[in-house]
Design a protein around this motif. Structure first.
Motif, mmCIF file in Angstrom:
data_model
loop_
_atom_site.group_PDB
_atom_site.id
_atom_site.type_symbol
_atom_site.label_atom_id
_atom_site.label_comp_id
_atom_site.label_asym_id
_atom_site.label_seq_id
_atom_site.Cartn_x
_atom_site.Cartn_y
_atom_site.Cartn_z
ATOM 1 N N LEU A 5 0.311 -1.114 0.559
ATOM 2 C CA LEU A 5 -0.136 -0.004 0.105
ATOM 3 C C LEU A 5 1.363 0.906 -0.570
ATOM 4 O O LEU A 5 0.774 2.519 -0.879
ATOM 5 N N PHE A 9 1.646 4.428 -3.003
ATOM 6 C CA PHE A 9 1.145 5.750 -2.688
ATOM 7 C C PHE A 9 2.591 6.658 -3.336
ATOM 8 O O PHE A 9 2.848 7.411 -3.458
ATOM 9 N N VAL A 44 -2.609 10.717 2.789
ATOM 10 C CA VAL A 44 -2.625 9.583 3.819
ATOM 11 C C VAL A 44 -4.117 9.740 2.870
ATOM 12 O O VAL A 44 -5.007 8.965 2.708
ATOM 13 N N PHE A 47 -5.905 9.167 0.033
ATOM 14 C CA PHE A 47 -5.331 7.936 -0.519
ATOM 15 C C PHE A 47 -6.443 6.905 -0.324
ATOM 16 O O PHE A 47 -6.913 5.769 -1.030
ATOM 17 N N ILE A 48 -6.666 6.940 0.930
ATOM 18 C CA ILE A 48 -7.819 6.065 1.801
ATOM 19 C C ILE A 48 -9.262 6.983 1.711
ATOM 20 O O ILE A 48 -9.987 5.890 1.990
ATOM 21 N N LYS A 61 -2.852 9.052 -7.168
ATOM 22 C CA LYS A 61 -4.348 7.936 -6.076
ATOM 23 C C LYS A 61 -4.475 7.240 -7.434
ATOM 24 O O LYS A 61 -4.594 5.813 -7.076
ATOM 25 N N GLU A 97 -4.044 3.755 9.076
ATOM 26 C CA GLU A 97 -4.613 4.179 7.559
ATOM 27 C C GLU A 97 -3.689 3.371 6.398
ATOM 28 O O GLU A 97 -4.125 3.288 5.165
ATOM 29 N N TRP A 98 -2.697 3.161 7.279
ATOM 30 C CA TRP A 98 -1.452 1.962 6.474
ATOM 31 C C TRP A 98 -2.356 0.900 5.797
ATOM 32 O O TRP A 98 -2.040 0.151 4.690
ATOM 33 N N LYS A 100 -5.623 0.886 5.908
ATOM 34 C CA LYS A 100 -7.056 0.508 5.223
ATOM 35 C C LYS A 100 -5.913 1.260 3.705
ATOM 36 O O LYS A 100 -6.833 0.089 2.811
ATOM 37 N N MET A 101 -5.011 1.162 3.220
ATOM 38 C CA MET A 101 -4.273 1.692 1.764
ATOM 39 C C MET A 101 -4.035 0.177 1.428
ATOM 40 O O MET A 101 -4.784 -0.348 0.262
ATOM 41 N N ASP A 102 -3.112 -0.679 2.614
ATOM 42 C CA ASP A 102 -3.239 -2.293 1.955
ATOM 43 C C ASP A 102 -4.839 -2.861 1.201
ATOM 44 O O ASP A 102 -4.269 -3.127 0.521
ATOM 45 N N TYR A 105 -5.852 -0.943 -2.490
ATOM 46 C CA TYR A 105 -5.090 -1.117 -3.174
ATOM 47 C C TYR A 105 -4.284 -2.585 -3.331
ATOM 48 O O TYR A 105 -3.936 -2.779 -4.120
#
Length: 124
Positions: A5, A9, A44, A47-48, A61, A97-98, A100-102, A105
């Motif tokens: 993730l 970014f 961050v 991106f989420i 994004k 948040e990391w 969530k991004m993972d 994506y």
């Protein structure tokens, strides 16, 4: 999974691609962004999907998934280093948040190993 993730970014933020016009991002000092949580957090959130995106944030994004899948394969060496710095900062400063991004994506974790290899090589 979380590394993928962040890779997405950072690669996007820092590296549209060496063959793209990277100079359009030269007004962004990525070293300052990495060093300052207040500068990093809006990216961050963008991106989420929990915050607004700048023009640059939206461009980045849109390219996160591709960057994750390619382990920043279109990035220059300098961009790869910047991407790894941003990944480390995001993971350290915004672990929730990391995650969530993972999930967004790299939902199945398919790119975890290539990202680990990338970080092993450039995450110094």
């Amino acid at each position: 999974m979380q590394l993928a993730l962040i890779l997405g970014f950072v690669a996007i933020v820092v590296a549209v691609a060496p063959d793209d016009n990277f100079t359009r991002y030269k007004h962004i000092n990525f070293e300052d962004v990495v060093a300052n949580k207040q500068l990093l957090k809006p990216y961050v959130d963008c991106f989420i999907g929990t915050g607004p995106c700048t023009v640059e944030g939206n461009e980045i994004k849109e390219k996160i998934a591709q960057t994750v899948q390619e382990s920043c394969g279109r990035c220059s060496e300098k961009q790869k280093t910047l991407v790894s710095k941003m990944m480390n900062a995001m993971k350290a400063e915004f672990p929730e948040e990391w995650t969530k991004m993972d999930k967004i994506y790299n939902p199945d974790g398919k790119f975890d190993e290539p990202v680990k290899e990338f970080m092993g090589k450039y995450g110094h």
